[in-house]
Design a protein around this motif. Sequence first.
Motif, mmCIF file in Angstrom:
data_model
loop_
_atom_site.group_PDB
_atom_site.id
_atom_site.type_symbol
_atom_site.label_atom_id
_atom_site.label_comp_id
_atom_site.label_asym_id
_atom_site.label_seq_id
_atom_site.Cartn_x
_atom_site.Cartn_y
_atom_site.Cartn_z
ATOM 1 N N LEU A 1 13.838 5.292 0.980
ATOM 2 C CA LEU A 1 12.931 4.295 0.415
ATOM 3 C C LEU A 1 11.952 3.809 1.483
ATOM 4 O O LEU A 1 10.736 3.768 1.260
ATOM 5 C CB LEU A 1 13.735 3.116 -0.146
ATOM 6 C CG LEU A 1 12.929 1.923 -0.675
ATOM 7 C CD1 LEU A 1 12.172 2.298 -1.944
ATOM 8 C CD2 LEU A 1 13.846 0.726 -0.950
ATOM 9 N N THR A 2 12.472 3.451 2.635
ATOM 10 C CA THR A 2 11.645 2.770 3.631
ATOM 11 C C THR A 2 10.911 3.732 4.570
ATOM 12 O O THR A 2 9.799 3.445 5.001
ATOM 13 C CB THR A 2 12.500 1.808 4.477
ATOM 14 O OG1 THR A 2 13.545 2.558 5.121
ATOM 15 C CG2 THR A 2 13.120 0.726 3.611
ATOM 16 N N LYS A 3 11.495 4.890 4.841
ATOM 17 C CA LYS A 3 10.865 5.825 5.785
ATOM 18 C C LYS A 3 10.019 6.889 5.091
ATOM 19 O O LYS A 3 9.105 7.454 5.701
ATOM 20 C CB LYS A 3 11.931 6.525 6.645
ATOM 21 C CG LYS A 3 12.842 5.592 7.421
ATOM 22 C CD LYS A 3 12.078 4.807 8.468
ATOM 23 C CE LYS A 3 13.044 3.917 9.264
ATOM 24 N NZ LYS A 3 12.344 2.854 9.991
ATOM 25 N N ALA A 4 10.355 7.198 3.811
ATOM 26 C CA ALA A 4 9.600 8.253 3.117
ATOM 27 C C ALA A 4 8.986 7.757 1.816
ATOM 28 O O ALA A 4 8.274 8.490 1.134
ATOM 29 C CB ALA A 4 10.515 9.452 2.850
ATOM 30 N N ASN A 5 9.291 6.503 1.468
ATOM 31 C CA ASN A 5 8.796 5.914 0.210
ATOM 32 C C ASN A 5 9.165 6.755 -1.013
ATOM 33 O O ASN A 5 8.361 6.947 -1.927
ATOM 34 C CB ASN A 5 7.283 5.694 0.280
ATOM 35 C CG ASN A 5 6.908 4.696 1.359
ATOM 36 O OD1 ASN A 5 7.739 3.893 1.792
ATOM 37 N ND2 ASN A 5 5.665 4.731 1.798
ATOM 38 N N ILE A 6 10.396 7.279 -0.969
ATOM 39 C CA ILE A 6 10.916 8.057 -2.099
ATOM 40 C C ILE A 6 12.081 7.287 -2.717
ATOM 41 O O ILE A 6 12.975 6.828 -2.003
ATOM 42 C CB ILE A 6 11.421 9.439 -1.630
ATOM 43 C CG1 ILE A 6 10.270 10.234 -1.012
ATOM 44 C CG2 ILE A 6 12.065 10.202 -2.786
ATOM 45 C CD1 ILE A 6 10.730 11.493 -0.310
ATOM 46 N N ILE A 7 12.025 7.138 -4.053
ATOM 47 C CA ILE A 7 13.102 6.433 -4.746
ATOM 48 C C ILE A 7 14.080 7.466 -5.298
ATOM 49 O O ILE A 7 13.695 8.371 -6.045
ATOM 50 C CB ILE A 7 12.550 5.567 -5.898
ATOM 51 C CG1 ILE A 7 11.479 4.620 -5.361
ATOM 52 C CG2 ILE A 7 13.678 4.795 -6.577
ATOM 53 C CD1 ILE A 7 10.649 3.971 -6.445
ATOM 54 N N ASP B 1 0.807 -1.227 0.000
ATOM 55 C CA ASP B 1 0.000 0.000 0.000
ATOM 56 C C ASP B 1 0.838 1.274 0.000
ATOM 57 O O ASP B 1 0.284 2.379 -0.034
ATOM 58 C CB ASP B 1 -0.945 0.009 1.221
ATOM 59 C CG ASP B 1 -1.938 -1.143 1.155
ATOM 60 O OD1 ASP B 1 -2.242 -1.565 0.011
ATOM 61 O OD2 ASP B 1 -2.367 -1.610 2.223
ATOM 62 N N ALA B 2 2.132 1.117 0.033
ATOM 63 C CA ALA B 2 3.000 2.306 0.081
ATOM 64 C C ALA B 2 2.840 3.127 -1.195
ATOM 65 O O ALA B 2 2.784 2.573 -2.292
ATOM 66 C CB ALA B 2 4.457 1.872 0.246
ATOM 67 N N LYS B 3 2.737 4.430 -1.040
ATOM 68 C CA LYS B 3 2.634 5.317 -2.207
ATOM 69 C C LYS B 3 4.020 5.841 -2.552
ATOM 70 O O LYS B 3 4.496 6.818 -1.968
ATOM 71 C CB LYS B 3 1.679 6.467 -1.895
ATOM 72 C CG LYS B 3 0.228 5.982 -1.813
ATOM 73 C CD LYS B 3 -0.750 7.129 -1.893
ATOM 74 C CE LYS B 3 -2.191 6.606 -1.898
ATOM 75 N NZ LYS B 3 -3.030 7.233 -0.882
ATOM 76 N N MET B 4 4.634 5.189 -3.510
ATOM 77 C CA MET B 4 6.016 5.509 -3.844
ATOM 78 C C MET B 4 6.089 6.777 -4.708
ATOM 79 O O MET B 4 5.224 7.012 -5.548
ATOM 80 C CB MET B 4 6.656 4.356 -4.624
ATOM 81 C CG MET B 4 6.473 2.977 -3.998
ATOM 82 S SD MET B 4 7.110 2.845 -2.306
ATOM 83 C CE MET B 4 8.861 3.076 -2.603
#
Lengths: 406, 406
Positions: free
Chosen positions: A362-368, A33-36
């Motif tokens: 990636l894991t804390k902010a779901n930013i690549i 469900d993470a919004k990347m």
Amino acid sequence: MAKVNENYAKLPGSYLFTEIAHRTARYMEEHPDAKMIKMGIGDVTRPLVPAVLEAMHDAVNDMSTSENFHGYGPEQGYDFLRNAIVENDFAARGVDIAADEIFVSDGAKSDCGNIGDLFDVDNVVAVCDPVYPVYVDTNAMAGRAGDYDEAAQNWTNIVYMPTTAENGFCPALPERDADIIYLCSPSNPTGTVLNFDQLKVWVDYANEHDAIILFDAAYERFITEENVPHSIFEVPGAKTCAIEFRSFSKTAGFTGARCGYTVVPKDLVRDGQSLNAMWNRRQTTKFNGASYIIQRGAAAIYTPEGKQQIEDTLDYYRANARVIKEGLEAAGFTVFGAVNSPYVWCKTPEGMGSWEFFDLLLTKANIITTPGAGFGPSGEGYIRLTAFGDAEATKEAMQRIAQLEL
Amino acid sequence: MAKVNENYAKLPGSYLFTEIAHRTARYMEEHPDAKMIKMGIGDVTRPLVPAVLEAMHDAVNDMSTSENFHGYGPEQGYDFLRNAIVENDFAARGVDIAADEIFVSDGAKSDCGNIGDLFDVDNVVAVCDPVYPVYVDTNAMAGRAGDYDEAAQNWTNIVYMPTTAENGFCPALPERDADIIYLCSPSNPTGTVLNFDQLKVWVDYANEHDAIILFDAAYERFITEENVPHSIFEVPGAKTCAIEFRSFSKTAGFTGARCGYTVVPKDLVRDGQSLNAMWNRRQTTKFNGASYIIQRGAAAIYTPEGKQQIEDTLDYYRANARVIKEGLEAAGFTVFGAVNSPYVWCKTPEGMGSWEFFDLLLTKANIITTPGAGFGPSGEGYIRLTAFGDAEATKEAMQRIAQLEL
């Protein structure tokens, strides 16, 4: 027995974007469900502008009748495009480049790679570090890089020029004489630029040493500051020592359409050979011209409507770059680039490696993002973010970073 | 000091089409009212078919919204095209080729030239004579050809295999061991083909000698006879010794749109290296994929409507080829090719050189052809005519030739 080019076996795997994709996929599997938000790969996302679309539709229509059909075109590009380039990209900035010094192609990556055909294997190649991997890999394939040193993560015969905060992202002249020097301004990945005086030092060096500068200006449209050359040919003396690569990819969203061009001045001569004549021979022998349809689209960016429309798109990305820079700075990060570039080069928190910071975002902010170490040893301690995403998502990303507890 | 690739300086001028253009221009200046018929350059003239045009328009429309925009695509080509190729060009003929053995590009000329990147400089290269000049010139540039012998009009290190009426246009196996062998069937320029048994001799030779065959199948759609392979991979054993080049240029009129593909089987290994992996590395490093718009157009030729439409166009050219062959034969000429090819290879009148016959047709019949000598020493004594022109003009040309007094 057919013998292969043994240099290919020396190439290390190209793990950067594969590894990014792997880590991202693994995280998303665990967190469906993470919004990347993607700020990693430097690919554009905005549509082609109406003037370009219309020109492409018209060109497709040309291909529908035998009267207007276009078969083989000139390998160097159609005059309608070469002349528009000369007038708008050079003459308008006071730079005297002739149409037969412009070679239109399917993109700057092809040209950056293929230009190596013109050079002997015995040239010393210098690159900035960090750097766009194509420069190094293509020279490794051609046998100019020596051997790959896994421990040092570099090639034994390549001259690496650290380009970091410590030297203001302006590489020092190499201690060992370099024959072929790759410069990229605005830089991929650091987003920093070489100003007129800094670039002149390199032009003078190249002329003194009979070296050749391969100048990658793929991001020149993002330059906002005065005194930053958009073309190396704005610097006196560059015509006797430089080749310039240009791209419509970031200028006008052509990453999927494919078009770029290379400028090889007729004054550029080495070993008594004209590099312009050599590149002409290379392109006429190993290339058959860029697609007519795509060249028509590219030419449309030089019309009054096209110019305005691509500026609007560029402004969209430029605004993203400002949002990223300001957002990161407000969150306490040290940031480079962004002002003249779609790339933002962000220092990792004290003591944190670039892959570690990548994982954290990636894991804390779901930013690549892209770990700086992937661009060379001196990229360690940085990550690259790109401004080519959606504006709302870019703002959202900065809000997430602001809320990070580091 | 930057050192250039010294092999470029060894290249003789590429005078063939320049000289043809020069002689034609001079004649037309003196005879401004002459109605010239062009049968020289192998470029198509019929429009793109409706299915292709529609797919290209749709793809341009895709680029107009951020939802459907396509940026960087896979360097190897989109799956929609690779899968269509596998199914239609190979599986339908009983040939087992996988999608990851297909590499889509901007055209066969690029691939024919760039494939040389994979090979060591120390390979013995064999070519048919006469031959498509790209094979020889690209190897000369890479240093595999030795020196050019002006008197003999050939390169000292290239193995030339005469392909003439005397040997039924099937070259004999070379006396000197060859490592890389270029074969083109249907042949440019002779228009002749290698049948299954003839091609099998070469596949067996290559496997026995660990040689590699570079097979140019750009004209396969013109094959009408049974027992003539459309792909070298129809011959057992070819997957361990061959690379095949295909083009949409003549198949579907893409000379100006630009698209082709290359097949590199995973079973092809030399020096312990997979040529498929090497080409993948080459293309991902030095190429950024063919245009999305053009790939969409190419994929449309594999739809039911597209298939029928390109067959209609091909029939148009095939009919021209028959008209030329029958016209020349009725006029007393000895003619080869045409049956499985858009090219007609015509013997010059007894004692007449190919440039002399070119001049005669230019000045007495106002027909532009290509002198066979331009394709290699063994092309002397022939001219090439192409079937890619207008049907009425092609008939008119044959009427003019019928009225010639030789």
